[in-house]
Design a protein around this motif. Structure first.
Motif, mmCIF file in Angstrom:
data_model
loop_
_atom_site.group_PDB
_atom_site.id
_atom_site.type_symbol
_atom_site.label_atom_id
_atom_site.label_comp_id
_atom_site.label_asym_id
_atom_site.label_seq_id
_atom_site.Cartn_x
_atom_site.Cartn_y
_atom_site.Cartn_z
ATOM 1 N N LYS A 29 -13.854 -5.414 -5.799
ATOM 2 C CA LYS A 29 -13.268 -6.520 -6.565
ATOM 3 C C LYS A 29 -13.479 -7.837 -5.815
ATOM 4 C CE LYS A 29 -9.610 -3.916 -8.910
ATOM 5 N NZ LYS A 29 -8.156 -3.713 -9.032
ATOM 6 N N ASN A 55 0.839 -1.200 0.000
ATOM 7 C CA ASN A 55 0.000 0.000 0.000
ATOM 8 C C ASN A 55 0.877 1.254 0.000
ATOM 9 O OD1 ASN A 55 -1.853 2.034 0.480
ATOM 10 N ND2 ASN A 55 -3.022 0.846 1.989
ATOM 11 N N ASN A 82 -3.256 2.996 -9.471
ATOM 12 C CA ASN A 82 -3.531 2.185 -8.289
ATOM 13 C C ASN A 82 -2.680 2.632 -7.107
ATOM 14 O OD1 ASN A 82 -5.433 0.338 -9.450
ATOM 15 N ND2 ASN A 82 -3.721 -0.614 -10.541
ATOM 16 N N GLN A 83 -3.264 2.593 -5.931
ATOM 17 C CA GLN A 83 -2.507 2.849 -4.702
ATOM 18 C C GLN A 83 -1.890 1.558 -4.175
ATOM 19 O OE1 GLN A 83 -4.290 5.468 -1.596
ATOM 20 N NE2 GLN A 83 -3.715 3.875 -0.134
ATOM 21 N N ASP A 135 -11.648 -0.628 -5.711
ATOM 22 C CA ASP A 135 -10.828 -1.636 -5.031
ATOM 23 C C ASP A 135 -11.631 -2.512 -4.085
ATOM 24 O OD1 ASP A 135 -8.612 -0.801 -6.342
ATOM 25 O OD2 ASP A 135 -7.613 0.086 -4.612
ATOM 26 N N ARG A 194 -9.745 5.258 -1.594
ATOM 27 C CA ARG A 194 -8.570 5.118 -0.736
ATOM 28 C C ARG A 194 -8.361 6.389 0.081
ATOM 29 N NH1 ARG A 194 -6.701 0.016 0.160
ATOM 30 N NH2 ARG A 194 -7.263 -1.251 -1.654
ATOM 31 N N ILE A 205 -8.137 6.815 -8.560
ATOM 32 C CA ILE A 205 -7.201 5.984 -7.807
ATOM 33 C C ILE A 205 -7.969 4.909 -7.047
ATOM 34 C CG2 ILE A 205 -5.290 5.963 -6.155
ATOM 35 C CD1 ILE A 205 -5.070 9.000 -6.517
ATOM 36 N N GLY A 206 -7.935 3.702 -7.578
ATOM 37 C CA GLY A 206 -8.550 2.574 -6.875
ATOM 38 C C GLY A 206 -9.986 2.795 -6.472
ATOM 39 N N SER A 220 -5.351 8.540 -0.569
ATOM 40 C CA SER A 220 -5.387 9.289 -1.828
ATOM 41 C C SER A 220 -6.295 10.507 -1.649
ATOM 42 C CB SER A 220 -5.915 8.413 -2.966
ATOM 43 O OG SER A 220 -5.042 7.347 -3.239
ATOM 44 N N THR A 223 -11.654 8.420 -5.704
ATOM 45 C CA THR A 223 -10.956 7.309 -5.060
ATOM 46 C C THR A 223 -11.819 6.648 -3.999
ATOM 47 O OG1 THR A 223 -8.895 6.700 -3.920
ATOM 48 C CG2 THR A 223 -9.909 8.797 -3.292
ATOM 49 N N PHE A 225 -6.260 6.517 -14.831
ATOM 50 C CA PHE A 225 -6.476 5.531 -13.786
ATOM 51 C C PHE A 225 -5.129 5.064 -13.235
ATOM 52 C CE2 PHE A 225 -10.366 5.414 -16.148
ATOM 53 C CZ PHE A 225 -11.359 4.995 -15.273
ATOM 54 N N GLU A 248 1.535 -4.489 -6.946
ATOM 55 C CA GLU A 248 1.518 -5.945 -7.034
ATOM 56 C C GLU A 248 2.595 -6.595 -6.174
ATOM 57 O OE1 GLU A 248 1.579 -7.315 -11.026
ATOM 58 O OE2 GLU A 248 -0.269 -6.259 -11.601
#
Length: 311
Positions: free
Chosen positions: A153, A13, A201-202, A150, A235, A146-147, A238, A233, A199, A205
């Motif tokens: 999902k 994160n 991601n915060q 999330d 998040r 940003i996510g 963010s 977002t 787009f 992988e």
């Protein structure tokens, strides 16, 4: 004077290191990054340490060692470990350094139940400055997403036991349809806006393997926030930096019903516009105002940290 800030190795994160970078920018001097999950093992020189953020994976790694002189500010206790965390030893330790600055109202209430003096500090990320990250790439008509989905999902919980894995497997088709449908609604709405959209991601992988890597990822993400007009977002780390940089913020709160999510948001949602995805079709971007409710909190955080370091 030795100064410590909190880092979070092996996190995926970037938000963890956005918090770290926020403190680094405030102290404006040399520092050592101390690993959150091993503060109890620190054996270096006596270090004034700003202890903030999410605590923690392993409650047995708390309290910090006697070589750490702490100020607690923007402090959050993970509800999943709160009973183990708030043992007599930790309660006595926190009372030595009260009042504890709590990042959210949930943590504040929790500590007050144990007769620990507290105050609501909000988050150190609200002290970030737009000027430190903005450059010539800024665009008025840019939305940064940003996510935003999330929490919706679907996943199968392979590592949480057979029963939870089976339940998540049964629920997966419905959750997948819900995720796809809301994603479709959002993108259809977005296509009708006269904005350029990006787009990102915060959540990364691969686990962050060094503090320097975490700081660089945080800087990169904050530059994207600073150079956009609107941030959408789900998040919190963010949303709050965007608030600090005077951006229009739309916070998507679908999928945040669990106590681990709700606790982190308590007291912070007044700083930005929070909606359900089903409401976005009626959303007029021009009607969103830039909120300034955080200013008194960010000022207080800065003053308390500077006073702590120099007295």
């Amino acid at each position: 004077m030795n100064v410590g800030v909190i880092g979070c190795l092996n996190s995926k994160n970037i938000g963890d290191y956005i918090q770290t970078l926020s403190v680094i920018n405030l102290i404006n001097q040399s520092y050592t990054i101390l690993e959150r999950e091993s503060l109890n093992n620190y054996k270096g020189k006596k270090t004034k340490t700003i202890i903030n953020g999410w605590f923690m994976e392993n409650p047995l790694k708390f309290p910090p060692s006697k070589h750490i002189d702490p100020i607690f500010i923007s402090f959050h206790i993970n509800p999943s470990i709160e009973k183990e965390f708030l043992n007599p030893k930790t309660i006595d330790y926190l009372k030595q350094y009260q009042p504890i600055g709590c990042r959210d109202k949930y943590t504040q209430t929790l500590l007050q139940q144990h007769n620990i003096e507290t105050y609501f500090s909000s988050c150190v990320t609200l002290t970030l400055k737009k000027r430190d990250f903005m450059d010539s790439s800024y665009k008025d008509k840019r939305i940064l997403i940003i996510g935003a989905f999330d929490r919706l999902k679907p996943s199968i919980r392979h590592n949480q036991g057979v029963i939870k894995a089976l339940i998540s497997f049964i629920k997966w088709p419905y959750k997948f349809f819900n995720y796809q449908f809301k994603n479709y609604i959002f993108r259809k709405w977005l296509n009708n806006q006269n904005y350029e959209a990006e787009f990102i991601n915060q959540i990364v992988e691969e686990k962050i393997s060094s503090h320097s890597e975490g700081i660089e990822k945080a800087k990169s993400m904050l530059k994207k926030i600073a150079n956009s007009e609107i941030v959408i977002t789900s998040r919190i780390h963010s949303a709050l930096p965007a608030v600090a940089m005077d951006k229009k913020v739309i916070f998507i709160d679908d999928g945040l019903e669990h106590i681990n999510h709700k606790s982190r948001l308590s007291g912070l949602t007044s700083f930005f516009k929070s909606i359900k995805l089903k409401e976005i079709r009626m959303l007029n971007l021009d009607s969103i105002s830039v909120e300034m409710k955080h200013k008194s909190y960010s000022k207080e955080i800065e003053e308390k940290i500077i006073t702590f370091l120099y007295t």
